[in-house]
Design a protein around this motif. Structure first.
Motif, PDB file in Angstrom:
ATOM      1  N   CYS A 111       0.932  -1.129  -0.111  1.00 20.80           N
ATOM      2  CA  CYS A 111      -0.048   0.026  -0.100  1.00 20.80           C
ATOM      3  C   CYS A 111       0.827   1.220  -0.013  1.00 20.80           C
ATOM      4  CB  CYS A 111      -0.724  -0.085   1.341  1.00 20.80           C
ATOM      5  SG  CYS A 111      -2.213   1.584   1.161  1.00 20.80           S
ATOM      6  N   GLY A 112       0.414   2.406  -0.662  1.00 18.22           N
ATOM      7  CA  GLY A 112       1.427   3.567  -0.994  1.00 18.22           C
ATOM      8  C   GLY A 112       0.890   4.550   0.055  1.00 18.22           C
ATOM      9  N   GLY A 114       0.985   4.609   3.706  1.00 12.85           N
ATOM     10  CA  GLY A 114       1.877   4.977   4.768  1.00 12.85           C
ATOM     11  C   GLY A 114       1.363   5.239   6.076  1.00 12.85           C
ATOM     12  N   GLY A 121       1.533  -0.718   5.323  1.00 14.07           N
ATOM     13  CA  GLY A 121       1.932   0.564   4.708  1.00 14.07           C
ATOM     14  C   GLY A 121       3.491   0.739   4.806  1.00 14.07           C
ATOM     15  N   GLN A 122       4.376  -0.046   5.792  1.00 15.67           N
ATOM     16  CA  GLN A 122       5.684   0.021   5.802  1.00 15.67           C
ATOM     17  C   GLN A 122       6.307  -0.216   4.530  1.00 15.67           C
ATOM     18  OE1 GLN A 122       6.612  -2.247   9.485  1.00 15.67           O
ATOM     19  NE2 GLN A 122       6.599  -0.530  10.556  1.00 15.67           N
ATOM     20  N   GLY A 124       5.281  -0.032   1.372  1.00 14.11           N
ATOM     21  CA  GLY A 124       5.246   0.634   0.073  1.00 14.11           C
ATOM     22  C   GLY A 124       4.427  -0.025  -0.728  1.00 14.11           C
TER      23      GLY A 124
END
Ligand code: SAH
Ligand code: SF4
Length: 364
Positions: A111-112, A114, A121-122, A124
């Motif tokens: 996931c971008g 963050g 999220g970590q 990216g």
């Protein structure tokens, strides 16, 4: 290889026509895929042998290869890690609550966005999933539920059917909007998979323009918004995209969604010790939601490695919940369910990338 689940019904009709076949063959294939959930062209018994052979040679029917599967000790949650054809991996979770059979699906590899407390999220964003890769996750567990075999490891009566889909796995669904919508239309299609849109929940970090688009789609899914903080100052830290889509504008979009669809909005709130769990913050949250028909989902944080955030102790979590309830806001608290199988967003995938963690299994 072409993934057939990526094609809509009209696209499949067109494809078979380019092969010199009548368009209705496309409909037949579509039904084998989306209604009977077959993964082998040889099972498509109303097609000619030649057409089956052509499908087998040129098309892929399932993009998912099961790598690992683990069940929670209570037998109510099963988490699966799949490999995609390009080697990327995604997580899918099946949860049994009372009579519900709910599958939690992913929409992106990574996931971008963050968010600072989120395992997905970590790492990216690697890439978006295609529509067929999203649909296949639902089909995989539906196939499993329909099977009558001796696997009694989960507490589910089979054969049975999927009742709910929640889009709360890896990724931000509204950042992969077109693929998401195509996938939702396929699983809500009354002629094939036929899951009611009312039983589908899309969880978003709050991409306002996309919430406005979703409101205008003819597919009244339930919206869940990951709030996690009752004011902009704190939400900017936890969910950095709040700087672009701050709370007042986000709530205005929720109001618009509610007016259009008539549906109650769910707010997700991961309780983090000493960060967002004080009684005053519960009051602030209650004030924010006062004029919306809402439901708050309180989730004790699943702590992730290299993160300063820890879960709120149970007693304080209950105090937080009581304040919301006193303000007439309905709540649920998902107490640590699935924690021992790393059922938090992105956590199994992260664990699998660490070589020191032994393969987790049951049968595949
Ligand atoms: N990107 C979407 C959907 C996937 S995340 C979203 O953010 O809504 C699904 C839910 O899990 C979100 O509410 C997310 O904030 C929450 N979440 C992420 N990491 C978590 C963690 N470590 N503990 C508890 N909840 C977490
Ligand atoms: Fe992405 Fe949702 Fe994780 Fe935020 S909480 S990083 S939006 S998956």
């Amino acid at each position: 290889m072409q993934l057939l689940l990526d094609l809509t019904r009209p696209q499949l009709r067109e494809l078979v026509q380019t092969w010199g076949q009548p368009a209705y063959r496309g409909n037949q294939i579509y039904e084998w895929l989306h209604k009977n959930l077959v993964t082998d062209p040889q099972q498509m018994t109303n097609l000619s042998k030649a057409l089956r052979t052509r499908l087998a040679a040129t098309a892929r029917l399932s993009p998912l290869e099961l790598l690992r599967q683990i069940d929670s000790k209570d037998g109510l949650t099963r988490k699966a890690l799949f490999r995609l054809p390009d080697g990327n991996t995604i997580e899918v979770v099946l949860m049994l609550y009372h009579h519900r059979r709910t599958v939690c699906i992913s929409t992106q590899v990574g996931c971008g966005i963050g968010c600072t407390f989120c395992a997905t999220g970590q790492g990216g964003l690697a890439r978006n999933l295609s529509p067929g890769e999203i649909i296949a996750q639902v089909h995989w567990f539906e196939r499993w539920l329909r099977q009558e075999d001796e696997d009694r490891s989960l507490r589910v009566q089979r054969p049975s059917r999927m009742t709910n889909v929640v889009v709360m796995g890896m990724g931000e669904p509204l950042a992969n909007y077109d693929a998401l919508i195509q996938a939702l239309h396929a699983i809500a299609d009354p002629d094939t998979f036929a899951l009611s849109a009312r039983n589908i929940t899309v969880s978003t970090v709050g991409l306002i323009p996309m919430i406005d688009r979703l409101r205008q789609e003819n597919i009244p899914v339930r919206l869940a918004v990951s709030l996690h903080a009752p004011n902009n100052r704190l939400r900017n830290q936890l969910v950095p995209i709040n700087k672009r889509y701050p709370i007042p504008a986000l709530l205005a979009a929720c109001h618009r969604y509610q007016e259009e669809t008539g549906r109650r909005i769910t707010f997700e709130y991961a309780l983090m010790a000493g960060i967002n769990d004080a009684p005053q913050q519960a009051e602030q949250l209650a004030d924010l939601l006062a004029d919306l028909r809402s439901h708050v989902n309180l989730i004790p944080l699943n702590p992730i490695p290299n993160s300063p955030y820890q879960p709120t102790p149970e007693v304080q979590a209950q105090q937080f919940q009581a304040i919301l309830e006193q303000a007439n806001i309905t709540t649920t608290m998902r107490m640590r369910r699935g924690v021992e199988i790393s059922a938090g967003c992105g956590q199994l995938r992260q664990a699998a990338q660490q070589p020191d963690i032994a393969p987790l299994i049951r049968k595949s």
